[in-house]
Design a protein around this motif. Structure first.
Motif, PDB file in Angstrom:
ATOM      1  N   SER A 134       0.858  -1.188   0.000  1.00 57.11           N
ATOM      2  CA  SER A 134       0.000   0.000   0.000  1.00 57.11           C
ATOM      3  C   SER A 134       0.889   1.230   0.000  1.00 57.11           C
ATOM      4  O   SER A 134       1.612   1.482   0.969  1.00 57.11           O
ATOM      5  CB  SER A 134      -0.916  -0.002   1.235  1.00 57.11           C
ATOM      6  OG  SER A 134      -1.793  -1.101   1.204  1.00 57.11           O
ATOM      7  N   ILE A 135       0.829   2.005  -1.045  1.00 53.31           N
ATOM      8  CA  ILE A 135       1.775   3.084  -1.282  1.00 53.31           C
ATOM      9  C   ILE A 135       1.667   4.166  -0.214  1.00 53.31           C
ATOM     10  O   ILE A 135       0.584   4.503   0.254  1.00 53.31           O
ATOM     11  CB  ILE A 135       1.565   3.671  -2.687  1.00 53.31           C
ATOM     12  CG1 ILE A 135       2.785   4.453  -3.143  1.00 53.31           C
ATOM     13  CG2 ILE A 135       0.320   4.545  -2.739  1.00 53.31           C
ATOM     14  CD1 ILE A 135       2.773   4.747  -4.624  1.00 53.31           C
ATOM     15  N   ALA A 136       2.816   4.688   0.209  1.00 51.90           N
ATOM     16  CA  ALA A 136       2.860   5.789   1.164  1.00 51.90           C
ATOM     17  C   ALA A 136       3.374   7.068   0.525  1.00 51.90           C
ATOM     18  O   ALA A 136       2.857   8.148   0.776  1.00 51.90           O
ATOM     19  CB  ALA A 136       3.729   5.419   2.364  1.00 51.90           C
ATOM     20  N   ASP A 137       4.412   6.974  -0.315  1.00 55.70           N
ATOM     21  CA  ASP A 137       4.966   8.160  -0.953  1.00 55.70           C
ATOM     22  C   ASP A 137       5.546   7.774  -2.310  1.00 55.70           C
ATOM     23  O   ASP A 137       5.760   6.588  -2.601  1.00 55.70           O
ATOM     24  CB  ASP A 137       6.042   8.796  -0.069  1.00 55.70           C
ATOM     25  CG  ASP A 137       6.229  10.284  -0.342  1.00 55.70           C
ATOM     26  OD1 ASP A 137       5.546  10.819  -1.240  1.00 55.70           O
ATOM     27  OD2 ASP A 137       7.058  10.912   0.329  1.00 55.70           O
ATOM     28  N   ILE A 138       5.821   8.795  -3.137  1.00 55.80           N
ATOM     29  CA  ILE A 138       6.334   8.607  -4.491  1.00 55.80           C
ATOM     30  C   ILE A 138       7.627   9.388  -4.640  1.00 55.80           C
ATOM     31  O   ILE A 138       7.779  10.491  -4.092  1.00 55.80           O
ATOM     32  CB  ILE A 138       5.286   9.060  -5.529  1.00 55.80           C
ATOM     33  CG1 ILE A 138       4.140   8.049  -5.594  1.00 55.80           C
ATOM     34  CG2 ILE A 138       5.905   9.240  -6.908  1.00 55.80           C
ATOM     35  CD1 ILE A 138       2.976   8.500  -6.440  1.00 55.80           C
ATOM     36  N   GLY A 145       9.975   5.966  -8.087  1.00 57.36           N
ATOM     37  CA  GLY A 145       9.971   5.058  -6.954  1.00 57.36           C
ATOM     38  C   GLY A 145       8.729   5.233  -6.118  1.00 57.36           C
ATOM     39  O   GLY A 145       7.933   6.158  -6.308  1.00 57.36           O
ATOM     40  N   ALA A 146       8.559   4.339  -5.172  1.00 56.21           N
ATOM     41  CA  ALA A 146       7.444   4.393  -4.240  1.00 56.21           C
ATOM     42  C   ALA A 146       7.886   3.755  -2.937  1.00 56.21           C
ATOM     43  O   ALA A 146       8.787   2.910  -2.909  1.00 56.21           O
ATOM     44  CB  ALA A 146       6.226   3.649  -4.801  1.00 56.21           C
ATOM     45  N   THR A 147       7.258   4.172  -1.842  1.00 56.62           N
ATOM     46  CA  THR A 147       7.542   3.581  -0.537  1.00 56.62           C
ATOM     47  C   THR A 147       6.289   2.886  -0.012  1.00 56.62           C
ATOM     48  O   THR A 147       5.173   3.348  -0.219  1.00 56.62           O
ATOM     49  CB  THR A 147       7.996   4.647   0.481  1.00 56.62           C
ATOM     50  OG1 THR A 147       6.913   5.557   0.744  1.00 56.62           O
ATOM     51  CG2 THR A 147       9.179   5.441  -0.041  1.00 56.62           C
ATOM     52  N   TRP A 148       6.518   1.768   0.654  1.00 55.86           N
ATOM     53  CA  TRP A 148       5.447   1.070   1.356  1.00 55.86           C
ATOM     54  C   TRP A 148       6.111   0.138   2.376  1.00 55.86           C
ATOM     55  O   TRP A 148       7.226  -0.334   2.177  1.00 55.86           O
ATOM     56  CB  TRP A 148       4.567   0.270   0.399  1.00 55.86           C
ATOM     57  CG  TRP A 148       5.260  -0.877  -0.293  1.00 55.86           C
ATOM     58  CD1 TRP A 148       5.331  -2.177   0.115  1.00 55.86           C
ATOM     59  CD2 TRP A 148       5.996  -0.821  -1.527  1.00 55.86           C
ATOM     60  NE1 TRP A 148       6.054  -2.939  -0.782  1.00 55.86           N
ATOM     61  CE2 TRP A 148       6.467  -2.132  -1.795  1.00 55.86           C
ATOM     62  CE3 TRP A 148       6.279   0.195  -2.441  1.00 55.86           C
ATOM     63  CZ2 TRP A 148       7.217  -2.437  -2.927  1.00 55.86           C
ATOM     64  CZ3 TRP A 148       7.037  -0.118  -3.559  1.00 55.86           C
ATOM     65  CH2 TRP A 148       7.492  -1.411  -3.799  1.00 55.86           C
ATOM     66  N   ASP A 149       5.428  -0.100   3.472  1.00 56.69           N
ATOM     67  CA  ASP A 149       5.974  -0.946   4.530  1.00 56.69           C
ATOM     68  C   ASP A 149       7.426  -0.541   4.798  1.00 56.69           C
ATOM     69  O   ASP A 149       7.712   0.624   4.977  1.00 56.69           O
ATOM     70  CB  ASP A 149       5.841  -2.423   4.139  1.00 56.69           C
ATOM     71  CG  ASP A 149       4.387  -2.835   3.934  1.00 56.69           C
ATOM     72  OD1 ASP A 149       3.517  -2.258   4.617  1.00 56.69           O
ATOM     73  OD2 ASP A 149       4.109  -3.695   3.091  1.00 56.69           O
ATOM     74  N   ALA A 150       8.355  -1.491   4.831  1.00 51.73           N
ATOM     75  CA  ALA A 150       9.775  -1.182   5.028  1.00 51.73           C
ATOM     76  C   ALA A 150      10.539  -1.261   3.713  1.00 51.73           C
ATOM     77  O   ALA A 150      11.708  -1.630   3.666  1.00 51.73           O
ATOM     78  CB  ALA A 150      10.387  -2.141   6.046  1.00 51.73           C
ATOM     79  N   ILE A 151       9.874  -0.877   2.629  1.00 55.17           N
ATOM     80  CA  ILE A 151      10.431  -1.021   1.289  1.00 55.17           C
ATOM     81  C   ILE A 151      10.426   0.320   0.570  1.00 55.17           C
ATOM     82  O   ILE A 151       9.469   1.091   0.653  1.00 55.17           O
ATOM     83  CB  ILE A 151       9.605  -2.030   0.449  1.00 55.17           C
ATOM     84  CG1 ILE A 151       9.634  -3.425   1.090  1.00 55.17           C
ATOM     85  CG2 ILE A 151      10.104  -2.092  -0.990  1.00 55.17           C
ATOM     86  CD1 ILE A 151      10.993  -4.073   1.103  1.00 55.17           C
ATOM     87  N   VAL A 152      11.510   0.595  -0.154  1.00 53.97           N
ATOM     88  CA  VAL A 152      11.528   1.642  -1.169  1.00 53.97           C
ATOM     89  C   VAL A 152      11.694   0.927  -2.504  1.00 53.97           C
ATOM     90  O   VAL A 152      12.734   0.318  -2.774  1.00 53.97           O
ATOM     91  CB  VAL A 152      12.678   2.643  -0.966  1.00 53.97           C
ATOM     92  CG1 VAL A 152      12.657   3.702  -2.062  1.00 53.97           C
ATOM     93  CG2 VAL A 152      12.593   3.289   0.410  1.00 53.97           C
ATOM     94  N   GLY A 153      10.657   0.959  -3.333  1.00 52.92           N
ATOM     95  CA  GLY A 153      10.726   0.339  -4.653  1.00 52.92           C
ATOM     96  C   GLY A 153      11.117   1.382  -5.682  1.00 52.92           C
ATOM     97  O   GLY A 153      10.583   2.489  -5.690  1.00 52.92           O
ATOM     98  N   VAL A 154      12.062   1.039  -6.559  1.00 47.76           N
ATOM     99  CA  VAL A 154      12.531   1.987  -7.574  1.00 47.76           C
ATOM    100  C   VAL A 154      12.534   1.311  -8.936  1.00 47.76           C
ATOM    101  O   VAL A 154      12.904   0.142  -9.075  1.00 47.76           O
ATOM    102  CB  VAL A 154      13.934   2.524  -7.228  1.00 47.76           C
ATOM    103  CG1 VAL A 154      13.863   3.548  -6.117  1.00 47.76           C
ATOM    104  CG2 VAL A 154      14.900   1.407  -6.838  1.00 47.76           C
TER     105      VAL A 154
END
Length: 463
Positions: free
Chosen positions: A327-331, A345-354
């Protein structure tokens, strides 16, 4: 005390305010439309004892990949492999064509993270949910703008201005006029002239109806009375030029898609239109992803990141979906590997996806970077001046994790800087506030109980 489902929800009178149509509150990103870059200062209001920040290397960054799936993308503009660099607001204006791929240069630091000192609490408000670092009064020093929800007391909520002195100190917070309403998100940028304006997502009592409120800046740190735009967004706000006319438009989130209100020559925002058909629930950002001179949009919802390439007239091509699990928190939008193409990129949980960009507005396979705790807000400065953007995230543990961008779309192990706030870590911004040309971090805390939120922390890079 109630805690949020995704990122901190607004707390008032011991009840949790959830945004309409979403599973929780949103986080705030770094470049929420402001021209956040260099310098700031002067002593502040109600500072508490300085919290001690200890730097600890955590688990190494983990990277996994998934395959992109997308809808068919059409565009009225020719795609090109040549990318652009945008201004720090990510608006897509003033773009410069990139013809080389220099990669990451030699950085300023011996290690893999900026040498932050101990966290300094530079002010105390009430229930602070947004922060921007930007030169509001046009004196060459960066200032702070803060959005505060209030903690049940009268005359607390609103948007506050703290003038910077250029040495890392700030004046006491001063509230903008006509702003006595709980404020959740803020964005700051020059919309059509050279003065910084502010937009904020506010919740109007007694029913906490969501509206967007806009203040015109006078260029000297003062502002005119605000104008309200009731339908412009249901959670996030961002300022970017999406039709190439030189004026920043108002972007917002909505269950029907990415919401756009185009700015007129009089600097008012028009009737909003929704694009993409994918709900945008927590965050929306914009930059010129394909180098055609107009702003494109990146938005998100659960398990999906959406990219909308602009047609140059305020409309957009079909949305392209990039899946992930969360569930996305920031972009995030930045060039992390120095190849001249913007990545997302996007952040969710303890992940930064890029996702790596190719300069045409298309993106490759996701890499997942692990950080210390559930990520709430992110910033993408170039801490070490090597030409590759870095990542800073505010964790719900009350710490800041930094990850440095590197050649070939690789990233360093995270470094963790503990702030140890009393309140709930909510938002951060990055920019040079002390004149050493190295980005610093300001983090703010929120909470619904009196005297447990509203902390304004500065992590100053020692260089």
């Amino acid at each position: 005390m109630i805690r949020p489902l995704l990122v901190p929800c607004v707390l008032l009178m011991s009840s949790c305010y959830n945004q309409p149509g979403a599973g929780g509150s949103g986080s705030l990103g770094d470049s929420s439309g402001g021209t956040a870059s260099s310098t700031s200062a002067e002593t502040t209001a109600s500072s508490a004892d300085d919290a001690t920040a200890t730097s600890t290397t955590m688990t190494s960054t983990t990277m996994t990949s998934t395959t992109m799936t997308s809808t068919t993308m059409t565009s009225t503009t020719d795609e090109t492999s040549v990318a652009t660099q945008t201004d720090e607001s990510g608006s897509g204006s003033d773009s410069t064509t990139v013809t080389e791929d220099p990669g990451c240069l030699d950085g300023l630091f011996a290690g893999d993270a900026p040498p932050f000192g101990a966290a300094e609490q530079i002010a105390t408000l009430y229930n602070t949910q947004g922060v921007e670092i930007v030169d509001v009064d046009d004196d060459g020093d960066n200032d702070l703008l803060l959005g505060d929800f209030g903690d049940q007391g009268a005359n607390q909520p609103g948007v506050y201005f703290m003038a910077g002195s250029g040495d890392g100190t700030f004046s006491a917070p001063v509230k903008l006029p006509g702003g006595d309403a709980p404020t959740i998100r803020i964005a700051a940028a020059a919309i059509a002239d050279d003065t910084i304006d502010v937009v904020g997502l506010v919740a109007l009592p007694p029913n906490f109806s969501i509206i967007v409120r806009r203040w015109r800046g006078n260029g000297d740190g003062t502002f005119l009375a605000p104008t309200d735009y009731p339908a412009a967004s249901d959670w996030d706000v961002f300022l970017a030029d999406v039709n190439g006319d030189g004026r920043r438009d108002l972007l917002g989130t909505n269950s029907a898609g990415a919401r756009v209100s185009v700015a007129s020559a009089a600097e008012t925002f028009g009737v909003p239109s929704d694009f993409g058909g994918m709900p945008t629930v927590n965050a929306i950002k914009s930059a010129d992803l394909d180098g055609d001179g107009d702003g494109d949009i990146v938005s998100g919802t659960t398990d999906q990141l959406g990219v909308l390439l602009g047609n140059g007239d305020g409309t957009f091509a079909d949305i392209v979906i990039y899946p992930f699990e969360g569930s996305i928190a920031d972009i995030l939008i930045a060039d992390f590997d120095g190849d001249g193409a913007l990545d997302v990129g996007a952040t969710w949980d303890a992940i930064v996806g890029v996702w790596p960009g190719d300069g045409s507005g298309a993106f490759g396979e996701i890499s997942e970077l692990t950080v210390q705790g559930s990520t709430l807000a992110a910033a993408t400065p170039d801490f070490d001046g090597d030409g590759c953007a870095d990542i800073a995230v505010f964790n719900n543990s009350g710490s800041v994790s930094t990850i440095m961008g590197r050649d070939e779309f690789t990233f360093t192990t995270q470094e963790v800087f503990n702030i140890v706030p009393v309140g709930y870590a909510y938002d951060l911004a990055a920019g040079d506030v002390d004149g050493d040309q190295i980005a610093d971090i300001v983090g703010v805390t929120a909470d619904g109980s009196p005297d447990t939120g509203g902390e304004i922390f500065l992590l100053r890079s020692a260089g």
